[in-house]
Design an enzyme around this catalytic site. Structure first.
Site, PDB file in Angstrom:
ATOM      1  N   THR A  93       0.865  -1.185   0.000  1.00 12.24           N
ATOM      2  CA  THR A  93       0.000   0.000   0.000  1.00 12.24           C
ATOM      3  C   THR A  93       0.900   1.234   0.000  1.00 12.24           C
ATOM      4  O   THR A  93       1.100   1.871   1.037  1.00 12.24           O
ATOM      5  CB  THR A  93      -0.934   0.009   1.221  1.00 12.24           C
ATOM      6  OG1 THR A  93      -0.179  -0.287   2.411  1.00 12.24           O
ATOM      7  CG2 THR A  93      -2.043  -1.024   1.072  1.00 12.24           C
ATOM      8  N   THR A 128      -0.888  -2.034   5.530  1.00 10.46           N
ATOM      9  CA  THR A 128      -1.090  -0.762   6.214  1.00 10.46           C
ATOM     10  C   THR A 128      -2.089   0.088   5.442  1.00 10.46           C
ATOM     11  O   THR A 128      -1.915   0.324   4.247  1.00 10.46           O
ATOM     12  CB  THR A 128       0.248  -0.016   6.343  1.00 10.46           C
ATOM     13  OG1 THR A 128       1.177  -0.838   7.049  1.00 10.46           O
ATOM     14  CG2 THR A 128       0.058   1.287   7.094  1.00 10.46           C
ATOM     15  N   CYS A 268       7.683   2.235   5.234  1.00 14.94           N
ATOM     16  CA  CYS A 268       6.827   2.648   6.356  1.00 14.94           C
ATOM     17  C   CYS A 268       6.888   4.143   6.633  1.00 14.94           C
ATOM     18  O   CYS A 268       5.916   4.863   6.409  1.00 14.94           O
ATOM     19  CB  CYS A 268       7.213   1.875   7.610  1.00 14.94           C
ATOM     20  SG  CYS A 268       6.804   0.118   7.553  1.00 14.94           S
TER      21      CYS A 268
END
Length: 436
Positions: A93, A128, A268
């Site tokens: 994602t 996520t 991230c």
């Protein structure tokens, strides 16, 4: 019979969609206890089929002592997962070039699972996402394609991944796992399934949105803290104060948490805050602290480029030619081959934009992947001499070089060693030295 008991009795299997740095460890651990089928792109399938699976450990048996220790079946087609009943979706994602969340892979995977969904099945998302994504985007898609109703005909859960690639101390089995589901029954069954592979505590969320938000908060906190130390590094550096000493002194207080300055990259920290910022904007809420933290971290590549070029601008022999800079490492973290959101690639672009001739070397990564993602060719090895060497990523292969190695590839003692992680602090005396 619940889904957990059906998995234990081998009446059905776990289907893992996405076999990257998250999905493959899940598939390997789940296969020690259940039948597992995994699916991803053809290239990843080829890599998975050729990899060596670790042998089962002595602790991999069930409660009755039976040793499973099986291997996941790597599927060549998504339809090969049709007989599974417990689907785990672990696809990427990312954000797009405008920093907007891109859930296209997630929706494609959801469509595929929806086409195979049966009564009694479970779908658990690990990717996520922004708070509300599972229930607002994924569940309606599953219902529309399958013709089934969530909660009555099938169950949905969210259990965010916490995999840290290359971290040998913290893995799937010993890291606490957040568990959430569409109802109490779902939470209980999902917890039983993950409880077979996770030895650490299972943290049950009150609902799916809380679990989605928790995942984002973990990385937004790191983003903001890293931004603070990066800002301090830039400020103290101009004052002639070593940030490493300041951090050491501040760390003498019990409630201070030490962070190190540096380029931010990966899957991230440069990505997850934008999922929260985007969803907050939909609710009419601004998140200035998070936005500024992202901006500070994204400015570091330009700051490092400016400092490197400023420090070599007065070197003898620089007149009339472009400065030459060697960058060691392009992966986003040491001893990794992951090049997503590479801070070193951003640094290389900044150096080039400022007129430097820049070579990048990284024996850990795939050069073709770098070319596809960033549009430049990796150098096989240093070539000629350089005015500056930047250790952007402290791979093990770049942390034990001798002063003579740097001398072979630099112009003169006025050349600069820009050691962003401080690996060579106090170890190199034949070059000018700078660190964040």
């Amino acid at each position: 019979m619940g889904i957990y008991d059906r998995l234990c009795s081998r009446q059905t299997s776990v289907g893992v969609v996405g076999l990257g740095y998250v999905g493959m460890p899940i598939a390997l651990e789940m296969a020690k206890h259940f039948n597992v089928v995994g699916f991803d792109s053809l290239k990843k399938i080829h890599n998975c089929k050729s990899m060596d699976y670790p042998p089962p450990s002595s602790s991999d048996g069930d409660r009755n002592g039976a040793q499973y220790g099986g291997r996941p079946v790597i599927a060549g087609c998504i339809d090969d997962l049709a007989d599974a009943s417990f689907y785990i979706v672990a696809v990427g994602t990312p954000v797009d070039d405008s920093r907007t969340p891109d859930i296209s892979q997630l929706l494609t995977a959801t469509e595929s699972v929806g086409g195979m969904l049966k009564r009694g099945d479970y779908v658990v998302y690990e990717s996520t996402v922004f708070p509300g994504c599972t229930e607002q985007e994924c569940v309606p898609l599953l219902e529309r394609i399958s013709g089934l109703e969530c909660g009555r005909d099938f169950k949905v859960g969210y259990s965010p991944e916490r995999i840290n690639p290359g971290d040998q101390a913290h893995d799937l089995t010993n890291t606490p796992k957040i568990i959430s589901g569409c109802d109490e029954e779902a939470v209980g069954e999902i917890a039983r399934v993950y409880g077979r592979v996770v030895r650490a505590p299972l943290c049950r969320a009150s609902d799916i949105r809380a679990a989605e938000a928790a995942k984002l908060l973990e990385n937004i906190q790191r983003c903001v803290n890293i931004a603070l130390i990066n800002e301090m590094s830039m400020t103290l550096g101009r004052m002639g104060i070593e940030v490493s000493e300041v951090v050491r002194l501040a760390s003498s207080k019990w409630n201070f948490t030490a962070y190190s300055p540096g380029l931010v990259g990966g899957h991230c920290i440069p990505v997850d805050p934008y999922y929260m910022i985007s969803e907050a904007a939909r609710w009419g809420i601004d998140m200035p602290l998070t936005r500024i933290g992202c901006a500070v971290n994204e400015s570091m590549a330009g700051y490092v480029a400016d400092e490197v070029l400023r420090r070599i601008s007065g070197s003898v022999g620089m007149e009339g030619r472009r400065p030459r800079v060697l960058v060691l490492g392009v992966a986003y973290k040491p001893d990794s081959d992951d090049i997503r959101s590479s801070g070193a690639a951003a640094l290389r672009e900044c150096l080039s934009e400022r007129g430097a001739e820049c070579d990048v070397v990284d024996e850990m990564v795939d050069g073709e992947a770098v070319k596809r993602m960033y549009g430049f060719e990796l150098s096989d090895s240093p070539s000629g001499v350089y005015d500056a060497v930047v250790i952007a990523v402290a791979h093990e292969c770049y942390s034990g070089l001798e002063g003579e190695w740097f001398a072979r590839f630099t112009t003169d003692p006025d050349a600069l060693l820009a050691d962003l992680g401080g690996t060579y602090k106090g170890r190199v005396s034949n070059l000018r030295y700078w660190t964040l």
